[in-house]
Write an enzyme that holds these catalytic residues in place. Structure first.
Site, PDB file in Angstrom:
ATOM      1  CG  ASP A  39      -2.083  -0.971   1.074  1.00 27.67           C
ATOM      2  OD1 ASP A  39      -2.355  -1.415  -0.060  1.00 27.67           O
ATOM      3  OD2 ASP A  39      -2.702  -1.306   2.100  1.00 27.67           O
ATOM      4  CD  GLU A 233      -9.031  -3.677   0.553  1.00 25.35           C
ATOM      5  OE1 GLU A 233      -9.603  -3.585   1.655  1.00 25.35           O
ATOM      6  OE2 GLU A 233      -8.178  -4.551   0.302  1.00 25.35           O
TER       7      GLU A 233
END
Length: 353
Positions: A39, A233
């Site tokens: 991420d 997401e």
């Protein structure tokens, strides 16, 4: 130059003809950098590039260019997050921006599979380690102040991203459950004010995964979605005139067992929609709204690349760059970072007029 050229070729193909995982040989191999990160968020500041990712107290890496070499130089926080929930030692999915000389690092604290979560922020006058002040939670879901207000009573408040338009900040967030949302930040970029009656915009939602797993039977209502799992997401909004682009990580993330991978197509992939407004509605190439399950598949598993996602966009002198993490088919427990040019002039965002 070889790295960029190869990746550009990859995206010329994948953005214009969405490559399915079933045809991995049709896409060139991605050139790996030396950065292992999950991420990532990448910024350019003070003549260098900084990458922030999941790790002890939010790990910071630095490099002279996007291709590296990358060096770990420290962390954002000097101790656990002050938010009393979730994984306080290793906050998730940071996003770092600079506004008028102040650096803001937004992060998540949660536990996997549950929506008892919060998004916090730390600020500094420098992008590197040291000097960061942790201000704690901006928004919360599940429990905590404001968690019973719309939309926080139905979302999972993780995976923050911030879009800046003029002098205004817009917090984008969400994972599974009701999907991706956006709320306005106050002028301090560190709060949202009164959560009652907040002007929230619904941006995207997964239509539902039919396959059942053990999480669907969890007795804790904060750790299951009675309407079914909806794996979307990692949202990020970028702007390339005249459109705003909403990038999504779609499918199952993380902790893959190479000997027991998800069914083909259910692992992470990168999808996108666009809108003339930063608040949506965002639509895909077919005109389907992302809140109705739309989203154009831009890049998925291929060759030795598995489950690309956790994406963001950085603008450099040569144009817009999409960066993301991915795993390797042969060893899918580590996340690697790479990037590619976005060529809007060639229609390669799948929106060919």
């Amino acid at each position: 130059m070889v790295l960029v050229a190869t990746l550009f070729s990859l995206f010329t193909v994948s953005l214009c003809r969405s490559i399915p995982r079933s045809s991995p040989s049709s896409s060139p191999y991605t050139q790996a950098t030396d950065l292992k990160i999950h991420d990532p968020t990448v910024i350019n500041a003070n003549g260098a590039y900084y990458a922030y990712g999941v790790g002890e107290h939010i790990v910071i890496h630095q490099a002279p260019g996007l291709a590296g070499p990358w060096k770990q130089i420290g962390s954002v926080l000097d101790k656990d997050s002050i938010i009393p929930k979730g994984d306080r030692a290793k906050p998730w999915a940071p996003t770092t921006i600079e506004v008028k000389g102040t650096f803001y690092c937004y992060y998540s604290v949660s536990n996997a599979g549950c929506r008892d979560s919060a998004i916090g922020v730390a600020t500094s006058q420098s992008p590197g380690p040291g000097g960061w002040t942790d201000h704690g939670a901006i928004v919360q879901s599940g429990t905590g102040q404001g968690s019973d207000e719309h939309p926080f009573n139905e979302v999972n408040a993780i995976d923050p991203a911030v879009l800046v338009t003029g002098d205004k900040g817009h917090l984008v967030f969400g994972s599974y459950w009701s999907g991706i949302w956006q709320v306005p930040l106050n002028e301090d970029f560190s709060s949202v004010g009164n959560t009652t009656g907040l002007n929230a915009h619904h941006l995207a939602k997964h239509p539902k995964t039919e396959r059942v797993n053990s999480q669907d039977q969890n007795p804790d209502p904060l750790c299951r979605d009675s309407s079914g799992r909806r794996p979307v997401e990692g949202a990020y909004i970028s702007y390339h005139a005249p459109y705003y682009y909403l990038w999504l990580s779609w499918g199952q993330c993380c902790d893959y067992d190479p000997n027991n991978l998800p069914p083909s197509g259910e692992e992470y992939s990168i999808r996108v929609g666009r809108s003339e407004s930063p608040h949506g509605p965002f639509v895909d190439k077919q005109g389907k709204e992302l809140t109705q399950g739309g989203g154009e598949l831009i890049y998925g598993s291929n060759n030795d690349v598995y489950a690309p996602g956790g994406q963001g966009v950085i603008t450099v002198e040569t144009g817009d760059i999409l960066y993301y993490h991915y795993s390797l088919y042969r060893y899918s427990t580590h996340s690697l970072y790479t990037f590619a040019n976005l060529d809007f002039n060639q229609g390669c965002t799948l929106f060919i007029q």
